[in-house]
Design an enzyme around this catalytic site. Structure first.
Site, PDB file in Angstrom:
ATOM      1  N   GLN A   1       4.446   2.968  12.584  1.00 43.13           N
ATOM      2  CA  GLN A   1       5.216   4.190  12.389  1.00 43.13           C
ATOM      3  C   GLN A   1       6.486   3.787  11.652  1.00 43.13           C
ATOM      4  OE1 GLN A   1       5.601   7.177  11.726  1.00 43.13           O
ATOM      5  NE2 GLN A   1       4.816   8.012  13.661  1.00 43.13           N
TER       6      GLN A   1
ATOM      7  N   HIS B   1       3.968  -0.941   3.619  1.00 38.84           N
ATOM      8  CA  HIS B   1       3.191   0.295   3.471  1.00 38.84           C
ATOM      9  C   HIS B   1       4.193   1.427   3.252  1.00 38.84           C
ATOM     10  CE1 HIS B   1      -0.157   3.130   4.153  1.00 38.84           C
ATOM     11  NE2 HIS B   1       0.693   3.845   4.873  1.00 38.84           N
TER      12      HIS B   1
ATOM     13  N   GLY C   1      -4.613  10.871  16.178  1.00 33.50           N
ATOM     14  CA  GLY C   1      -4.101  12.172  15.721  1.00 33.50           C
ATOM     15  C   GLY C   1      -3.522  12.939  16.891  1.00 33.50           C
ATOM     16  N   ASP C   2      -2.961  14.089  16.623  1.00 32.97           N
ATOM     17  CA  ASP C   2      -2.410  14.959  17.663  1.00 32.97           C
ATOM     18  C   ASP C   2      -3.167  16.266  17.602  1.00 32.97           C
ATOM     19  OD1 ASP C   2      -0.279  13.236  18.619  1.00 32.97           O
ATOM     20  OD2 ASP C   2       0.601  13.527  16.633  1.00 32.97           O
TER      21      ASP C   2
ATOM     22  N   TYR D   1       3.557   1.120  17.002  1.00 30.82           N
ATOM     23  CA  TYR D   1       4.807   1.840  17.262  1.00 30.82           C
ATOM     24  C   TYR D   1       5.906   0.898  17.758  1.00 30.82           C
ATOM     25  CZ  TYR D   1       1.629   5.689  16.710  1.00 30.82           C
ATOM     26  OH  TYR D   1       0.704   6.538  16.177  1.00 30.82           O
TER      27      TYR D   1
ATOM     28  N   PHE E   1      11.020  15.670  11.873  1.00 29.06           N
ATOM     29  CA  PHE E   1       9.803  14.878  11.976  1.00 29.06           C
ATOM     30  C   PHE E   1      10.040  13.667  12.890  1.00 29.06           C
ATOM     31  CE2 PHE E   1       6.523  12.110   9.802  1.00 29.06           C
ATOM     32  CZ  PHE E   1       5.450  12.791  10.362  1.00 29.06           C
TER      33      PHE E   1
ATOM     34  N   THR F   1      -3.987  10.750   4.056  1.00 25.04           N
ATOM     35  CA  THR F   1      -3.951  11.230   5.443  1.00 25.04           C
ATOM     36  C   THR F   1      -5.059  12.250   5.711  1.00 25.04           C
ATOM     37  OG1 THR F   1      -2.370  12.971   4.908  1.00 25.04           O
ATOM     38  CG2 THR F   1      -1.455  10.866   5.643  1.00 25.04           C
TER      39      THR F   1
ATOM     40  N   ALA G   1      -5.485  16.063  11.809  1.00 20.44           N
ATOM     41  CA  ALA G   1      -6.235  15.982  13.068  1.00 20.44           C
ATOM     42  C   ALA G   1      -6.935  17.316  13.318  1.00 20.44           C
ATOM     43  CB  ALA G   1      -5.280  15.653  14.208  1.00 20.44           C
TER      44      ALA G   1
ATOM     45  N   GLU H   1       0.885   5.590   0.858  1.00 21.18           N
ATOM     46  CA  GLU H   1       0.167   6.656   1.568  1.00 21.18           C
ATOM     47  C   GLU H   1       0.483   8.016   0.949  1.00 21.18           C
ATOM     48  OE1 GLU H   1       0.341   6.387   5.868  1.00 21.18           O
ATOM     49  OE2 GLU H   1       0.659   8.547   5.995  1.00 21.18           O
TER      50      GLU H   1
ATOM     51  N   SER I   1       0.852  -1.192   0.000  1.00 17.37           N
ATOM     52  CA  SER I   1       0.000   0.000   0.000  1.00 17.37           C
ATOM     53  C   SER I   1       0.887   1.241   0.000  1.00 17.37           C
ATOM     54  CB  SER I   1      -0.931   0.000   1.215  1.00 17.37           C
ATOM     55  OG  SER I   1      -0.204  -0.252   2.396  1.00 17.37           O
TER      56      SER I   1
ATOM     57  N   LYS J   1      -6.823  -1.445  20.967  1.00 17.31           N
ATOM     58  CA  LYS J   1      -7.343  -1.127  19.618  1.00 17.31           C
ATOM     59  C   LYS J   1      -7.738  -2.415  18.890  1.00 17.31           C
ATOM     60  CE  LYS J   1      -3.663   1.676  18.487  1.00 17.31           C
ATOM     61  NZ  LYS J   1      -2.917   2.773  17.851  1.00 17.31           N
TER      62      LYS J   1
HETATM   63  C1  LIG Z   1       0.306   4.501   9.738  1.00 16.67           C
HETATM   64  C2  LIG Z   1       0.083   5.841  10.406  1.00 16.67           C
HETATM   65  C3  LIG Z   1      -0.739   6.780   9.795  1.00 16.67           C
HETATM   66  C4  LIG Z   1      -0.986   8.011  10.386  1.00 16.67           C
HETATM   67  N1  LIG Z   1      -1.812   8.894   9.765  1.00 16.67           N
HETATM   68  C5  LIG Z   1      -2.148  10.064  10.380  1.00 16.67           C
HETATM   69  C6  LIG Z   1      -3.102  10.955   9.797  1.00 16.67           C
HETATM   70  O1  LIG Z   1      -3.612  10.741   8.697  1.00 16.67           O
HETATM   71  N2  LIG Z   1      -3.419  12.070  10.483  1.00 16.67           N
HETATM   72  C7  LIG Z   1      -2.882  12.354  11.706  1.00 16.67           C
HETATM   73  O2  LIG Z   1      -3.234  13.375  12.283  1.00 16.67           O
HETATM   74  N3  LIG Z   1      -1.959  11.544  12.278  1.00 16.67           N
HETATM   75  C8  LIG Z   1      -1.593  10.403  11.645  1.00 16.67           C
HETATM   76  N4  LIG Z   1      -0.678   9.556  12.243  1.00 16.67           N
HETATM   77  C9  LIG Z   1      -0.017   9.958  13.481  1.00 16.67           C
HETATM   78  C10 LIG Z   1      -0.843   9.583  14.735  1.00 16.67           C
HETATM   79  O3  LIG Z   1      -2.067  10.260  14.719  1.00 16.67           O
HETATM   80  C11 LIG Z   1      -0.019   9.997  15.951  1.00 16.67           C
HETATM   81  O4  LIG Z   1       1.096   9.143  16.072  1.00 16.67           O
HETATM   82  C12 LIG Z   1      -0.780  10.117  17.266  1.00 16.67           C
HETATM   83  O5  LIG Z   1       0.109  10.694  18.231  1.00 16.67           O
HETATM   84  C13 LIG Z   1      -1.243   8.794  17.854  1.00 16.67           C
HETATM   85  O6  LIG Z   1      -2.262   8.249  17.136  1.00 16.67           O
HETATM   86  P1  LIG Z   1      -2.744   6.742  17.469  1.00 16.67           P
HETATM   87  O7  LIG Z   1      -3.869   6.461  16.587  1.00 16.67           O
HETATM   88  O8  LIG Z   1      -1.593   5.829  17.467  1.00 16.67           O
HETATM   89  O9  LIG Z   1      -3.259   6.963  18.975  1.00 16.67           O
HETATM   90  P2  LIG Z   1      -3.580   5.988  20.164  1.00 16.67           P
HETATM   91  O10 LIG Z   1      -3.545   4.581  19.775  1.00 16.67           O
HETATM   92  O11 LIG Z   1      -4.807   6.526  20.814  1.00 16.67           O
HETATM   93  O12 LIG Z   1      -2.333   6.214  21.145  1.00 16.67           O
HETATM   94  C14 LIG Z   1      -1.881   7.537  21.467  1.00 16.67           C
HETATM   95  C15 LIG Z   1      -1.170   7.513  22.828  1.00 16.67           C
HETATM   96  O13 LIG Z   1      -2.122   7.308  23.858  1.00 16.67           O
HETATM   97  C16 LIG Z   1      -1.833   6.159  24.618  1.00 16.67           C
HETATM   98  N5  LIG Z   1      -3.117   5.508  24.914  1.00 16.67           N
HETATM   99  C17 LIG Z   1      -3.914   4.837  24.054  1.00 16.67           C
HETATM  100  N6  LIG Z   1      -5.021   4.406  24.673  1.00 16.67           N
HETATM  101  C18 LIG Z   1      -4.929   4.814  25.958  1.00 16.67           C
HETATM  102  C19 LIG Z   1      -5.759   4.691  27.117  1.00 16.67           C
HETATM  103  N7  LIG Z   1      -6.931   4.033  27.064  1.00 16.67           N
HETATM  104  N8  LIG Z   1      -5.343   5.251  28.286  1.00 16.67           N
HETATM  105  C20 LIG Z   1      -4.159   5.902  28.345  1.00 16.67           C
HETATM  106  N9  LIG Z   1      -3.319   6.060  27.293  1.00 16.67           N
HETATM  107  C21 LIG Z   1      -3.720   5.539  26.121  1.00 16.67           C
HETATM  108  C22 LIG Z   1      -0.911   5.312  23.727  1.00 16.67           C
HETATM  109  O14 LIG Z   1      -0.051   4.467  24.491  1.00 16.67           O
HETATM  110  C23 LIG Z   1      -0.142   6.392  22.994  1.00 16.67           C
HETATM  111  O15 LIG Z   1       0.906   6.886  23.779  1.00 16.67           O
HETATM  112  C24 LIG Z   1      -0.379   8.328  11.643  1.00 16.67           C
HETATM  113  C25 LIG Z   1       0.483   7.388  12.242  1.00 16.67           C
HETATM  114  C26 LIG Z   1       0.712   6.157  11.647  1.00 16.67           C
HETATM  115  C27 LIG Z   1       1.635   5.172  12.323  1.00 16.67           C
END
Ligand SMILES: Cc1cc2nc3c(=O)[nH]c(=O)nc-3n(C[C@H](O)[C@H](O)[C@H](O)COP(=O)(O)OP(=O)(O)OC[C@H]3O[C@@H](n4cnc5c(N)ncnc54)[C@H](O)[C@@H]3O)c2cc1C
Length: 283
Positions: free
Chosen positions: A172, A262, A104-105, A141, A212, A41, A44, A10, A8, A161
């Site tokens: 990542q 990917h 997202g962040d 990660y 980055f 993408t 956020a 991106e 895939s 998840k």
């Molecule tokens: C393949 C890929 C594609 C991406 N595409 C985008 C995109 O299109 N747009 C964008 O904005 N960002 C994107 N990102 C970046 C991503 O949004 C960031 O890395 C963000 O900081 C974390 O997203 P996540 O979905 O992994 O979050 P989560 O899985 O929610 O995790 C985020 C943090 O919270 C912690 N956490 C999770 N659940 C809990 C809980 N229940 N209690 C306490 N802590 C918890 C985790 O340990 C981690 O430290 C992408 C990343 C990857 C790897």
């Protein structure tokens, strides 16, 4: 091409007519590696909602001809359940069957996290709203998410998840194969059996990549950083080096039986195409 590898690519949504035309050309060129899908993408907080949607629909429209599906990213931080429902409905109506579900962040200046705190909550919500309609990918990660207090806690959160209904994960990017292999072992020891596809970032601009990588917690190994620093503005030598590095890196991943590749294509085709051609993954 190896029949077992799910490939895939991106992209980020283009904002200008020139960017849109380039993305179309890049997609056309990357079709040579026979990707299962192109993902787009999503900023956020919803910043790219329209451009992401447009790019996804464009890919999806072409999919009848190309066989390459579209997979939108959907990040949940800073948004509401109603907005997510509206997006899910639109994507479902357009025949989209795969999503990359992310937290997202929170963009700087935005304070309200909205209705979702973590990606696991988004995955649960998508399953609740749409059942098994979507194949859901989540982020993984191998080098630990930068905000996680420990690798253990991050693994527990990753598992949430999958328990919520994710089908597979994309990592990542990383440049250290051992980190990925160790992560896969730890996932297996934690009862996680979904495919975990390595995310591969071609190296185009070292300064940008270094910035980055610091932000997203992806390590550039010291030896690699030092080699890349040596090139300064000698772009041609750097490109030759990074393509050799990437080719051998991807070969090592394939040798380790990864379920797929990917590519973070960043709206460019040459590095991905060159590596795949050298590895015999395309004609
Ligand atoms: C393949 C890929 C594609 C991406 N595409 C985008 C995109 O299109 N747009 C964008 O904005 N960002 C994107 N990102 C970046 C991503 O949004 C960031 O890395 C963000 O900081 C974390 O997203 P996540 O979905 O992994 O979050 P989560 O899985 O929610 O995790 C985020 C943090 O919270 C912690 N956490 C999770 N659940 C809990 C809980 N229940 N209690 C306490 N802590 C918890 C985790 O340990 C981690 O430290 C992408 C990343 C990857 C790897």
């Amino acid at each position: 091409m190896s029949k077992d590898l799910i490939i895939s690519c991106e992209f980020f949504p283009a904002k200008t007519a020139k960017g849109i035309a380039n993305l179309s050309k890049v997609q056309h060129e990357l079709a040579a590696i026979d990707p299962a899908y192109y993902s787009v993408t999503f900023g956020a907080g919803g910043g790219t909602q329209d451009t992401t949607f447009d790019a996804v629909i464009d890919i999806q429209k072409n999919s009848l001809r190309t066989g390459i599906a579209a997979a939108p990213h959907l990040s949940c931080i800073g948004t509401t359940a109603d907005r997510v429902t509206a997006m899910l409905n639109s994507y479902q109506a357009q025949g989209i069957e795969r999503l990359i579900a992310l937290r997202g962040d929170l963009p700087s200046g935005m304070r309200d996290p909205g209705d979702f705190r973590y990606a696991s909550e988004l995955v649960s919500f998508i399953r609740q709203q749409t059942g098994d309609h979507f194949t859901i990918e989540v982020a993984a990660y191998p080098e630990v998410h930068p905000q996680a207090s420990s690798a253990r806690v991050d693994m527990d959160n990753f598992k949430r998840k999958i328990d919520a209904g994710a089908d597979s994960a994309i990592t990542q990017y990383f440049y250290n194969v051992d980190a990925y292999m160790q992560f896969i072992d730890r996932c297996q020891n934690n009862g996680i059996a979904i495919p975990i596809i390595p995310g591969i970032m071609p190296i185009n601009n070292f300064a940008q990549l270094a910035r980055f990588s610091d932000a997203c917690g992806a390590e550039i190994p010291r030896w690699l950083r030092k080699r890349l620093e040596e090139f300064y503005d000698d772009t041609a030598s750097m490109q030759a080096f990074t393509l050799d590095f990437l080719t051998s890196f991807v070969q090592t991943l394939i040798d380790n039986d990864v379920p797929g590749l990917h590519f973070y294509a960043m709206n460019r085709s040459e590095p991905v195409l060159t590596v795949c051609q050298r590895l015999g993954l395309c004609d």
